[in-house]
Design an enzyme around this catalytic site. Structure first.
Site, mmCIF file in Angstrom:
data_model
loop_
_atom_site.group_PDB
_atom_site.id
_atom_site.type_symbol
_atom_site.label_atom_id
_atom_site.label_comp_id
_atom_site.label_asym_id
_atom_site.label_seq_id
_atom_site.Cartn_x
_atom_site.Cartn_y
_atom_site.Cartn_z
ATOM 1 N N ARG A 61 38.332 51.088 42.564
ATOM 2 C CA ARG A 61 38.911 49.744 42.492
ATOM 3 C C ARG A 61 39.551 49.499 41.125
ATOM 4 O O ARG A 61 40.598 48.859 41.013
ATOM 5 C CB ARG A 61 37.808 48.718 42.766
ATOM 6 C CG ARG A 61 38.277 47.256 42.750
ATOM 7 C CD ARG A 61 37.140 46.340 43.172
ATOM 8 N NE ARG A 61 37.520 44.940 43.053
ATOM 9 C CZ ARG A 61 36.858 44.027 42.346
ATOM 10 N NH1 ARG A 61 35.763 44.373 41.663
ATOM 11 N NH2 ARG A 61 37.267 42.777 42.304
ATOM 12 N N HIS A 65 43.275 48.165 40.312
ATOM 13 C CA HIS A 65 43.518 46.972 39.496
ATOM 14 C C HIS A 65 44.347 47.305 38.263
ATOM 15 O O HIS A 65 45.116 46.462 37.785
ATOM 16 C CB HIS A 65 42.189 46.327 39.092
ATOM 17 C CG HIS A 65 41.582 45.496 40.178
ATOM 18 N ND1 HIS A 65 41.054 44.244 39.956
ATOM 19 C CD2 HIS A 65 41.431 45.728 41.511
ATOM 20 C CE1 HIS A 65 40.598 43.750 41.103
ATOM 21 N NE2 HIS A 65 40.817 44.638 42.050
#
Length: 323
Positions: A61, A65
């Site tokens: 993740r 991001h």
């Protein structure tokens, strides 16, 4: 016929070479300057995940991001200062974790090849290797990214798609990064691993339209189970995004979405578009799913968003600090 085959093979080679060298990236970028970099990253990541397998999803993740804000330049890793609130302190990133793991890998690489390998490249490799360790796919990571010097918390609000986005908003967000609708539905499959805080989806369980109701797109039995775990104001409890196999990278996510059991509004939204719905249903119903191969392809594309190369940016000595 032989001539035709020769032309085809030539074009295929050119295509692969172009893919790997797009925007100055190359699979052999560190061949002379740090040939052991991938082995070092793989070894250190394996040590980390063997002790804390739940870190794999946050590390994947984190790469996402990073790439969606200013491109894949490692800017998500920079610490805030007295004069600047950095990306990691932007609201969408407050739940990110694993920074210490990236620092650990960077330290190991620096010991062997000081001042050579960027934090952005290390994060891209760590995300790949952590996913692979949870039975996910392998994908080649073209290298040569440089580290950015700018990190702004405000930019996270305008670049990262939140869990409450509808399909129109999601498609627009991905398109702004030169990613397709297929990339959207494929990369959403990363929700097959990891957990989420209740606060990311309780809006779907309580007072969805202001009448004390739940989101009608959510399976009512699943909603009832989630309410047992999450109170309306719960900020701490973690819920598995793919119940039962949240530590295994597989296509089960699509089975859940097809049953209206996707945890986020953005998961359920995949059923609201013909292309994304067809993909969800195909992966949910078909033996020999194409998801792992598709995911690998989309990750290579995502890893090239807005990269800095050549003389742009810098090679940070420590990932949390601009040189």
């Amino acid at each position: 016929m032989a001539s035709t085959n020769a032309v085809f093979l030539s074009l295929l080679f050119v295509g692969i070479f172009t893919l790997c060298n797009a925007q100055g990236l190359s699979l052999e970028y560190y061949k002379k300057t740090c040939p052991s970099v991938e082995a070092i990253v793989k070894k250190e990541t394996a040590k980390i995940i063997s002790v804390a397998p739940t870190l794999a999803a946050p590390l994947l993740r984190m790469h996402f991001h990073d790439c969606f804000v200013r491109g894949c330049d490692g800017s998500v890793l920079i610490n805030s200062t007295t004069n600047n609130q950095a990306e990691k302190d932007g609201p969408p990133n407050l739940s990110l974790r694993g920074y210490g793991s990236v620092d650990r890998v960077k330290t190991a690489v620096e010991k062997k090849c000081p001042g050579v390998v960027s934090c952005a490249d290390i994060l891209a490799l760590v995300a790949r290797d952590a996913t692979l360790l949870l039975n996910g796919p392998f994908w080649p990571v073209p290298l040569g990214r440089r580290d950015g010097r700018v990190s702004n918390a405000t930019e996270t609000l305008f670049n990262l798609p939140p869990p409450f986005f509808n399909i129109t908003q999601l498609k627009a967000s991905f398109a702004s990064k030169n990613l397709t609708t297929k990339d959207l539905v494929v990369l959403s499959g990363s929700h097959t691993i990891g957990t989420s805080h209740c606060s990311s989806f309780t809006n779907r369980l309580y007072n969805f339209t202001g009448r004390g109701d739940s989101d009608p797109s959510l399976d009512p039995n699943y909603a009832a189970r989630l309410r047992l775990k999450c109170s309306p104001t719960d900020q701490r409890t973690l819920v598995e995004m793919d119940p039962g196999s949240f530590k295994t990278f597989d296509e089960d996510y699509y089975t859940l979405v097809a049953k209206r059991r996707g945890l986020f509004t953005s998961d359920s939204a995949l059923l609201a578009d013909t292309e994304t719905r067809d993909y969800v249903l195909r992966q949910a119903r078909t033996k020999g799913s194409t998801f792992l191969n598709d995911f690998a392809e989309s990750m290579v594309k995502m890893g090239k968003i807005g990269v800095l190369t050549g003389n742009q940016g810098e090679i940070r000595r420590r990932c949390a600090f601009v040189n």
